[in-house]
Design an enzyme around this catalytic site. Sequence first.
Site: not given
Ligand code: FAD
Ligand code: EPU
Length: 340
Positions: A334, A238, A164
Amino acid sequence: MRYYQSQDMSPYNTLRLQVQAAALVAINNDVELVASLEWARARSLSIVPLGEGSNVVLADNVDALVVLQRTCGIETIARTDDTVVLRVAAGENWHGLVRWTLQQGYFGLENLALIPGTVGAAPIQNVGAYGVELQSVLLRVHARQLTDGRVIELNAKECEFGYRDSIFKHGLKDQLLITAVDLALSLHPKVNIRYPAIANYCLEHGIVSPTPHGIFDAVVSIRQSKLPDPAVEPNAGSFFKNPLLQAQEAQALEAEYSSLPLYPQSDGRVKVSAAWMIDQCGWKGFRKEGLGVHPEHALVLVNYGSNSGPQLLSLASDITATVRRTFGIQLEIEPRVYGS
Ligand code: FAD
Ligand code: EPU
């Protein structure tokens, strides 16, 4: 191209937080990008690039020109017997790209299905999920400097990717607007099922030899089963990072809490589940004054109608305080916080 002044930002962030931006513009190509940089410079406004707003906490009015990156296009720039290199414009939707690459027979992105947001934002935090991070396929990032519009290019090493993390959060924080990324994808199917949830999914569904399409379906299904849809329950995924501990520190915690999920990293450190710790502290399902912790996932904070960034940050700091008291660990937020 139109500049909107004093613009309500709630449609432009997935937490639906209500603040105003001094101005907002959506750009669809490089000419519009350059014009928007000049427009801001002429008014002494700074620039905040935004994609789909799925990783931001807008805690105060944004005193800047918000530039929504909407430039689209996917171009093949090189191909060998094994690999294809794509140049993808920053405004492309990330999940749309993942789906499209699979349809073409280009592999490597399937574990990253259904991550919201744009391609241009993906390098900022080196998006990752289900055992894969962007850095495993990224070759180059193309951008323009916000100060003078100069075009720059960074190779993967120069991006200084981590969990991240990237140079775009440190040395180049708020310096660039990313315009495109180059990705190297495999022409041969290969799958990564190391992440426990995927391995379990395959076991439960009797999948013996998973294909990349199968992994894509598994990831979509797992994510839909536990992460709330921001369009229904506004959230930013997250809210906290999983802390990275030194091995000794992690062993001490494991001795005390045997069910704490731990993920050993290649550098010897150990990633600890923040969701589990927040869950253990009793926060899951907590709800007060239009804000809460999702009942299915303790790492996801939801705006149930408060629409207030400061109140959301106050809930986040209550959560971090209880985790610190219980486990002695400091959680880090995050998403990018603006205006705290
Ligand atoms: P924004 O929210 O619009 O911007 C985020 C940051 O990036 C801001 O600081 C912005 O200034 C900068 N930025 C955006 N675009 C540009 C650009 N073109 N040039 C320079 N800077 C820029 N992230 C994960 O890594 N793994 C996950 O599994 C994951 N799951 C998610 C699930 C949900 C339900 C949600 C809501 C979010 C999740 N995220 C996850 C976070 C998010 O999806 C990512 O960080 C994604 O890359 C953000 O994209 P965005 O276009 O919405 O960025
Ligand atoms: N867990 C709990 N309680 C909960 C949820 C999860 O105990 O309420 C436990 C699960 O049982 C599991 C562990 O926590 O053992 C990890 O959970 P999960 O697999 O959902 O992954 P996470 O660590 O919570 C991370 C990323 C996610 C990404 C998933 C899958 C971060 C901060 N988050 O979540 O990214 O999708 O792994 O790789 O690293 C995001 O960045 O926004 C995001 C959603």
